[in-house]
Scaffold this active site. Structure first.
Site, PDB file in Angstrom:
ATOM      1  N   ASP A   1       0.828  -1.221   0.000  1.00  0.00           N
ATOM      2  CA  ASP A   1       0.000   0.000   0.000  1.00  0.00           C
ATOM      3  C   ASP A   1       0.864   1.274   0.000  1.00  0.00           C
ATOM      4  OD1 ASP A   1      -2.436   1.716   0.655  1.00  0.00           O
ATOM      5  OD2 ASP A   1      -3.283  -0.314   0.642  1.00  0.00           O
ATOM      6  N   HIS A   2       0.326   2.377   0.493  1.00  0.00           N
ATOM      7  CA  HIS A   2       0.983   3.671   0.304  1.00  0.00           C
ATOM      8  C   HIS A   2       2.248   3.859   1.143  1.00  0.00           C
ATOM      9  CE1 HIS A   2      -0.397   5.385   4.195  1.00  0.00           C
ATOM     10  NE2 HIS A   2      -1.287   4.423   4.060  1.00  0.00           N
ATOM     11  N   GLU A   3       3.206   4.531   0.539  1.00  0.00           N
ATOM     12  CA  GLU A   3       4.410   5.032   1.228  1.00  0.00           C
ATOM     13  C   GLU A   3       5.222   3.950   1.948  1.00  0.00           C
ATOM     14  OE1 GLU A   3       3.306   9.198   2.999  1.00  0.00           O
ATOM     15  OE2 GLU A   3       1.522   7.887   2.981  1.00  0.00           O
ATOM     16  N   ASN A   4       5.188   2.744   1.404  1.00  0.00           N
ATOM     17  CA  ASN A   4       6.079   1.718   1.963  1.00  0.00           C
ATOM     18  C   ASN A   4       7.464   1.882   1.354  1.00  0.00           C
ATOM     19  OD1 ASN A   4       4.210  -0.175   3.525  1.00  0.00           O
ATOM     20  ND2 ASN A   4       3.143   0.049   1.580  1.00  0.00           N
TER      21      ASN A   4
ATOM     22  N   LEU B   1       3.186   2.860   5.041  1.00  0.00           N
ATOM     23  CA  LEU B   1       4.343   3.349   5.796  1.00  0.00           C
ATOM     24  C   LEU B   1       5.156   2.240   6.456  1.00  0.00           C
ATOM     25  CD1 LEU B   1       2.337   6.335   7.202  1.00  0.00           C
ATOM     26  CD2 LEU B   1       4.369   6.589   5.772  1.00  0.00           C
TER      27      LEU B   1
END
Ligand SMILES: CC(C)(COP(=O)(O)OP(=O)(O)OC[C@H]1O[C@@H](n2cnc3c(N)ncnc32)[C@H](O)[C@@H]1OP(=O)(O)O)[C@@H](O)C(=O)NCCC(=O)NCCS
Length: 225
Positions: free
Chosen positions: A148-151, A168
């Site tokens: 998902d986002h911003e990993n 994250l």
């Protein structure tokens, strides 16, 4: 799709002769290239494809490559984790031999435009790589894995089939997030750490530690190869 993904030279070498090679061949051929040889270090291993020759180890590669146009040949490393560091070593060795690292995504994979995907990585069927995520060199985002986002995934990481990395999350070099596991938001997974199949990770995992279960708990340390 990011511009370097699925930009294949006419021929592709696959290093690693087991099931992962079969998965990658389908993608290579979908994008109009051919698999011209397979290399595997296992003595006597039959080729995974009756129509593609297999050569043994680095000596076999050196013998085969003598007859090839290196500029028109790419490579994929079909060796899954925990051997992400082996993928990285082979990547450097094959680039040094003048072959191109190929980065592939299955036609059913989704990668957001503002995500980054490192050289030699493989994004497989149904996988998702979302907003501002950064995938390092030679990572495998396996079937139906969701990143998902911003990993931030360092080089040589594998998210195995059905793994979920919420937002994250950070994963160190050669981290292995096994099949069907979930890593909760803002968690950090260390280099060479392993998250066992089906685990739910609620706390940071140190380098080299294997965790399993719900919630995930350590079962020990292992030696990275
Ligand atoms: C985490 C994993 C790598 C650990 O392997 P390992 O270090 O060889 O561990 P072992 O098989 O020796 O098991 C050690 C103990 O942990 C337990 N265990 C292992 N994996 C477990 C898991 N995913 N969930 C719960 N318990 C697990 C074992 O039952 C064993 O328990 P015991 O000591 O009470 O008998 C492995 O079990 C796993 O989850 N593999 C999934 C691989 C995968 O996703 N592959 C996808 C390829 S595309």
């Amino acid at each position: 799709m990011l511009s370097h993904i699925n930009r294949l030279p006419p021929k592709v070498l696959i290093y690693g002769g087991t099931g992962q090679a079969k998965i990658l061949r389908v993608i290579v051929e979908h994008y109009g290239s051919i698999v011209s040889a397979v290399i595997d270090d296992t003595p006597g291993l039959p080729s995974p494809f009756p129509d593609v020759p297999i050569y043994e180890g680095w000596d076999g590669f050196k013998h085969w490559v003598k007859t090839q146009n290196r500029k028109k040949t790419g490579f994929l490393v079909a060796i899954g984790n925990p051997h992400g560091r082996v993928r990285l070593r082979l990547h450097e060795a094959l680039v040094a031999e003048g072959l191109q690292a190929v980065t592939v995504a299955h036609p059913t994979a989704w990668i957001d435009k503002n995500a980054e995907v490192g050289e030699g990585s493989q994004i497989l069927a149904g996988a998702k790589v979302l907003a501002e995520t950064v995938i390092g060199k030679q990572c495998i985002i396996n079937t139906n894995a969701s990143v998902d986002h911003e990993n931030i995934l360092q080089a040589g990481v594998e998210a195995a089939p059905g793994a979920t990395l919420c937002g994250l999350v950070e994963v160190g070099v050669n981290g292995w997030i096994c099949a069907g596991s979930t890593v909760l938001p803002r968690i950090s997974i260390g280099a060479d750490a392993v998250v066992g199949a089906g685990a739910v990770v609620t706390e940071d995992v140190p380098d080299g530690v294997t965790v399993v279960g719900v919630p995930a708990r350590p079962i020990g340390k292992h030696q990275a190869d």
